[in-house]
Design a protein around this motif. Structure first.
Motif, mmCIF file in Angstrom:
data_model
loop_
_atom_site.group_PDB
_atom_site.id
_atom_site.type_symbol
_atom_site.label_atom_id
_atom_site.label_comp_id
_atom_site.label_asym_id
_atom_site.label_seq_id
_atom_site.Cartn_x
_atom_site.Cartn_y
_atom_site.Cartn_z
ATOM 1 N N ALA A 97 1.600 9.370 -10.692
ATOM 2 C CA ALA A 97 0.591 9.496 -11.749
ATOM 3 C C ALA A 97 0.030 10.917 -11.790
ATOM 4 N N ARG A 98 -0.269 11.475 -10.628
ATOM 5 C CA ARG A 98 -0.788 12.854 -10.581
ATOM 6 C C ARG A 98 0.241 13.835 -11.151
ATOM 7 N N ARG A 99 1.484 13.618 -10.792
ATOM 8 C CA ARG A 99 2.540 14.509 -11.282
ATOM 9 C C ARG A 99 2.602 14.522 -12.800
ATOM 10 N N ASP A 100 2.391 13.338 -13.389
ATOM 11 C CA ASP A 100 2.488 13.220 -14.846
ATOM 12 C C ASP A 100 1.154 13.419 -15.543
ATOM 13 N N GLY A 101 0.139 13.822 -14.789
ATOM 14 C CA GLY A 101 -1.166 14.080 -15.394
ATOM 15 C C GLY A 101 -1.902 12.827 -15.817
ATOM 16 N N VAL A 102 -1.586 11.686 -15.196
ATOM 17 C CA VAL A 102 -2.277 10.430 -15.493
ATOM 18 C C VAL A 102 -3.399 10.251 -14.478
ATOM 19 N N CYS A 103 -4.628 10.206 -14.943
ATOM 20 C CA CYS A 103 -5.780 10.128 -14.052
ATOM 21 C C CYS A 103 -6.063 8.675 -13.679
ATOM 22 N N GLU A 148 -7.454 6.735 -16.707
ATOM 23 C CA GLU A 148 -6.414 6.380 -17.674
ATOM 24 C C GLU A 148 -5.588 5.175 -17.233
ATOM 25 N N LEU A 149 -5.509 4.950 -15.963
ATOM 26 C CA LEU A 149 -4.743 3.813 -15.423
ATOM 27 C C LEU A 149 -5.407 3.346 -14.141
ATOM 28 N N SER A 150 -5.789 2.091 -14.092
ATOM 29 C CA SER A 150 -6.336 1.528 -12.864
ATOM 30 C C SER A 150 -5.203 1.064 -11.959
ATOM 31 N N PRO A 187 0.816 -1.223 0.000
ATOM 32 C CA PRO A 187 0.000 0.000 0.000
ATOM 33 C C PRO A 187 0.845 1.267 0.000
ATOM 34 N N GLU A 188 2.000 1.234 0.678
ATOM 35 C CA GLU A 188 2.885 2.394 0.686
ATOM 36 C C GLU A 188 3.405 2.678 -0.732
ATOM 37 N N HIS A 189 3.768 1.635 -1.462
ATOM 38 C CA HIS A 189 4.187 1.808 -2.845
ATOM 39 C C HIS A 189 3.035 2.344 -3.689
ATOM 40 N N ALA A 190 1.827 1.854 -3.429
ATOM 41 C CA ALA A 190 0.661 2.288 -4.211
ATOM 42 C C ALA A 190 0.439 3.788 -4.069
ATOM 43 N N LEU A 191 0.627 4.316 -2.868
ATOM 44 C CA LEU A 191 0.443 5.753 -2.648
ATOM 45 C C LEU A 191 1.509 6.561 -3.387
#
Length: 355
Positions: A271-277, A281-283, A261-265
Motif C-alpha cells: 500500500a505504501r509503495r502504491d501511495g495508498v494511505c 484510503e484503505l482500512s 499478521p505476516e501477510h498484513a505487514l
C-alpha cells in the motif's frame, strides 16, 4: 565412596527387593504407584521400600512403567511443524510457555517428540521412530492435523488433547474462538460504514483458517443477507502477494481482512509503495497477533496462546486422572480472543464528513 568419573550402575527392582526384604512384585507395586489400600501392602513396608528407592537413587524405566500401566508424570508434546525455526517460533513460543508453566504447576515433565523426521515441512505422528508410548499422554500442536492420524489416535488408548478446534469425532481440544472474534471485527468495520470487504487468507484447510473465513462470511450475511459479493482471496506465503494485492484493489474494497499478521505487514508495504494511505484510503484488519513489535499498531485479533497451552495441559491432566470423569462438552473447550483496536481501521473515506 564412588569416584566422580566412575560409571553409574543402574540398580534393579530385584536388588531393591533384597535390600528392603520384600518380594520384587511388592517393589513393582510401589514403583508404579499401586501400593494402595487394595494391594494390602502395609504402610510400614511401603515406606521401607520407598526409603531404599531413595537411598539407591532408583529411577524407574519409563517404558516398562507404561507397559505395567503405571504413570510416569511425563507428557509428550508433538508439533506437526518444526517448533523452533524463525518461521514458526512466534506461533509456538507462547503456546509452549503456557504448557511449560502448567506442567510445573501440575508436576509433569515434558517430552518433545522430535525423532520423527520432518518431510515437506511436516512430521508424521505415527512414524516408526516416534516414541509416543513413553509418555502418559500427549499434546498435539499444528495448523493442520491429519484426520486419519486423529482417528487412529482416538482409538489407540493413549490420552491426548489437540490445541485448536478439530472436526474429527472423539478428539478432545482446547481452541480459540476465531470465528467469534472475526465476526466482532466485521461488525466494527460495518458500523464504521464499510460495505466493500475483501479477505486474504491462508491457502489451508486447517480449522482455524476456516473458522476465520466463516466468521467473516456469516457476519456479512447476517448484516446484509449475503448480497455483498465479498472478495475472498487465498495467499500461500508471505512472498508473491502482489497478485493478491491487485485483486483487493480491483475489488474496490474499503477494508481488507488479512488472516496472517505476516501477510498484513506485506500488504502495508504494498500500500505504501502504491501511495495508498492506511487507514485513510484503505482500512486493514489482521486476524492474528504478531509476536514482535510492528511499524504500525495493527487492528487485530489477539488469541490467548499462552492460556491455550496451559488449558490444554490442564485438560489432559484431568483426562489422565482416574478420579475425574468429563462429559463430551467438557472435552472440547473454546476460549475467547481479545481485540486490539490498533490504528489501521477507520471509517471509509467516502463516509467521512468533509473538512
Amino acid at each position: 565412596m564412588r569416584r566422580q568419573d566412575a560409571p553409574r550402575v543402574r540398580i534393579t527392582q530385584r536388588q531393591v527387593a533384597e535390600l528392603a526384604g520384600v518380594s520384587q512384585s511388592t517393589v513393582s507395586l510401589v514403583v508404579n504407584g499401586k501400593a494402595d489400600a487394595r494391594s494390602r501392602i502395609p504402610r510400614a513396608t511401603r515406606e521401607r521400600v520407598l526409603r531404599v528407592l531413595r537411598e539407591a537413587e532408583y529411577v524407574a524405566d519409563p517404558a516398562a512403567r507404561r507397559l505395567a500401566g503405571g504413570m510416569n508424570r511425563l507428557v509428550g508434546v508433538f508439533t506437526y511443524e518444526p517448533a523452533f525455526p524463525a518461521a514458526s517460533r512466534d506461533f509456538y513460543a507462547a503456546l509452549l510457555t503456557g504448557i511449560e508453566h502448567q506442567a510445573e504447576q501440575l508436576g509433569y515433565d515434558l517430552l518433545m517428540f522430535t525423532s520423527a523426521p520432518v518431510t515437506h515441512g511436516r512430521r508424521q505422528l505415527f512414524h516408526p521412530a516416534n516414541r509416543l508410548r513413553l509418555a502418559d499422554g500427549c499434546l498435539l500442536l499444528g495448523l493442520e492435523m491429519d484426520d486419519a492420524d486423529l482417528e487412529r489416535l482416538a482409538t489407540s488408548g493413549l490420552p491426548f488433547v489437540a490445541v485448536g478446534r478439530r472436526e474429527t469425532p472423539g478428539v478432545p481440544y482446547v481452541a480459540a474462538d476465531y470465528a467469534g472474534a472475526t465476526a466482532e471485527l466485521v461488525g466494527q468495520a460495518w458500523d464504521l460504514g464499510h460495505r466493500r470487504f475483501a479477505m486474504i487468507h491462508r491457502d489451508s484447510s486447517g480449522e482455524s483458517v476456516q473458522d476465520r473465513l466463516r466468521g467473516l462470511i456469516d457476519e456479512l450475511s447476517r448484516r446484509d443477507r449475503g448480497a455483498l459479493g465479498t472478495a475472498v482471496i487465498e495467499a500461500a506465503s508471505t512472498t508473491g502477494l502482489e497478485k493478491e494485492w491487485r485483486r483487493v484493489r480491483r475489488a474496490g474494497a474499503s477494508v481488507v481482512f488479512v488472516e496472517s499478521p505476516e501477510h498484513a505487514l506485506v500488504v502495508l508495504d504494498l500500500a505504501r509503495r502504491d501511495g495508498v494511505c492506511v487507514p485513510d484510503e484503505l482500512s486493514l484488519v489482521t486476524l492474528g497477533d504478531p509476536a514482535r513489535a510492528t511499524p504500525v499498531e495493527l487492528t487485530r485479533i489477539v488469541p490467548p496462546r499462552t492460556r491455550l497451552g496451559a488449558e490444554a495441559l490442564s485438560l489432559l491432566g484431568q483426562i489422565l486422572d482416574p478420579q475425574v470423569h468429563l462429559s463430551t462438552d467438557e472435552l472440547r473447550v473454546t476460549l475467547p480472543c481479545a481485540i486490539a483496536p490498533g490504528a489501521t481501521l477507520a471509517g471509509p473515506a467516502d463516509e467521512r464528513p468533509a473538512t
